[in-house]
Design an enzyme around this catalytic site. Structure first.
Site, mmCIF file in Angstrom:
data_model
loop_
_atom_site.group_PDB
_atom_site.id
_atom_site.type_symbol
_atom_site.label_atom_id
_atom_site.label_comp_id
_atom_site.label_asym_id
_atom_site.label_seq_id
_atom_site.Cartn_x
_atom_site.Cartn_y
_atom_site.Cartn_z
ATOM 1 N N VAL A 81 0.810 -1.218 0.000
ATOM 2 C CA VAL A 81 0.000 0.000 0.000
ATOM 3 C C VAL A 81 0.843 1.267 0.000
ATOM 4 O O VAL A 81 0.335 2.343 -0.338
ATOM 5 C CB VAL A 81 -0.973 0.032 1.201
ATOM 6 C CG1 VAL A 81 -1.987 -1.086 1.104
ATOM 7 C CG2 VAL A 81 -0.220 -0.005 2.539
ATOM 8 N N ASN A 113 -7.626 -0.850 5.654
ATOM 9 C CA ASN A 113 -7.303 -1.559 6.890
ATOM 10 C C ASN A 113 -5.813 -1.759 7.147
ATOM 11 O O ASN A 113 -5.396 -1.865 8.294
ATOM 12 C CB ASN A 113 -8.011 -2.930 6.849
ATOM 13 C CG ASN A 113 -7.494 -3.886 7.878
ATOM 14 O OD1 ASN A 113 -7.727 -3.731 9.066
ATOM 15 N ND2 ASN A 113 -6.767 -4.905 7.419
ATOM 16 N N TYR A 150 3.173 4.766 16.082
ATOM 17 C CA TYR A 150 1.841 4.200 15.840
ATOM 18 C C TYR A 150 0.752 5.195 16.225
ATOM 19 O O TYR A 150 -0.212 5.402 15.466
ATOM 20 C CB TYR A 150 1.694 2.904 16.635
ATOM 21 C CG TYR A 150 0.394 2.179 16.380
ATOM 22 C CD1 TYR A 150 0.218 1.403 15.234
ATOM 23 C CD2 TYR A 150 -0.667 2.249 17.285
ATOM 24 C CE1 TYR A 150 -0.958 0.721 14.994
ATOM 25 C CE2 TYR A 150 -1.857 1.573 17.050
ATOM 26 C CZ TYR A 150 -2.001 0.817 15.906
ATOM 27 O OH TYR A 150 -3.178 0.155 15.675
#
Length: 241
Positions: free
Chosen positions: A56, A78, A146
């Site tokens: 991606v 996702n 994150y």
């Protein structure tokens, strides 16, 4: 393949795999995107599905994958990765770049491709569902890359939910807490807590997440669920810290 069309990124494992199998069972036209073709084939379990091996974070690869779609009604955006917990000055810059490439750039590239396809197809419109996280609201210790990436996903969701109105495109975000996947298996043995302790955390079956995504995807386009949180009931989120 018949039925409404969904593309699921990160479909080779975890939440993506569980969600793909629910949509396949429900009769959707399912496209599976992920880095490893073999893992995507395993997800499909012999069902008819469009297999799209792709990173991606690769603009050309994403463009080529979406060009294979005759139509797209839903994107489940996702794909995502995490990083080992550490204070920010101990996190290698390369780790930050790797996380942001998948969790931010990858989300952007897939949303961009989906938005363009939905805008121009006939009939026009569709739905983009971004995978956020509990960390889009409250961080875990040592999670700067994150947590930053998931706050960025929230910004993407809010912008697309606004910009999509003119083109009959809805955008929503699902924030997931402690779904039991390979990535989360260690939650049951012990996770660092804000008070410095390490304690096991409750988890939930990942199929609950898949069912929620199916519900969100099945809504009519004049209805949206901008932000949905689904979590193991007793995980340390409400009151975290």
């Amino acid at each position: 393949m018949s039925g409404p069309a969904i593309l699921i990124t990160g479909a080779g494992a975890g939440i993506g795999r569980a969600t793909a199998r629910v949509f396949l069972a429900a009769g959707w036209d399912v496209s599976l995107l992920g880095r490893r073709a073999g893992a995507l084939e395993e997800t499909a379990q012999g069902h008819a599905a469009r297999i799209l091996p792709c990173d991606v974070g690769d603009p050309a690869g994403v463009a080529a994958a979406f060009a294979r779609l005759p139509r797209l009604d839903v994107l489940f955006n996702n794909a995502g990765i995490s990083a080992p917990a550490a204070p920010i000055d101990e996190i290698p810059v390369e780790t930050w770049l790797e996380v942001s490439r998948t969790n931010i750039t990858g989300m952007f590239l897939c949303a961009r491709a989906a938005f363009g396809l939905m805008r121009r197809q006939s009939p026009r419109g569709g739905r983009i569902i971004n995978n956020g996280s509990i960390s889009a609201h409250a961080p875990r210790p040592g999670s700067a890359p994150y947590t930053m990436s998931k706050h960025a996903v929230t910004g993407l969701t809010r912008t697309l939910a606004l910009d999509g109105r003119a083109f009959d495109i809805a955008c929503a975000q699902i924030d997931i807490g402690n779904a039991l996947t390979g990535m989360a298996a260690h939650f049951t043995t012990g996770m660092p807590q804000p008070d410095g302790s390490i304690r096991p955390e409750p988890v939930m079956d990942v199929d609950h997440v898949a069912g929620m995504v199916l519900h969100m995807a099945s809504l009519p386009l004049d209805v949206n669920t901008p932000f949905v949180t689904i979590m193991a009931r007793d995980m340390p989120f409400l009151g975290r810290g």
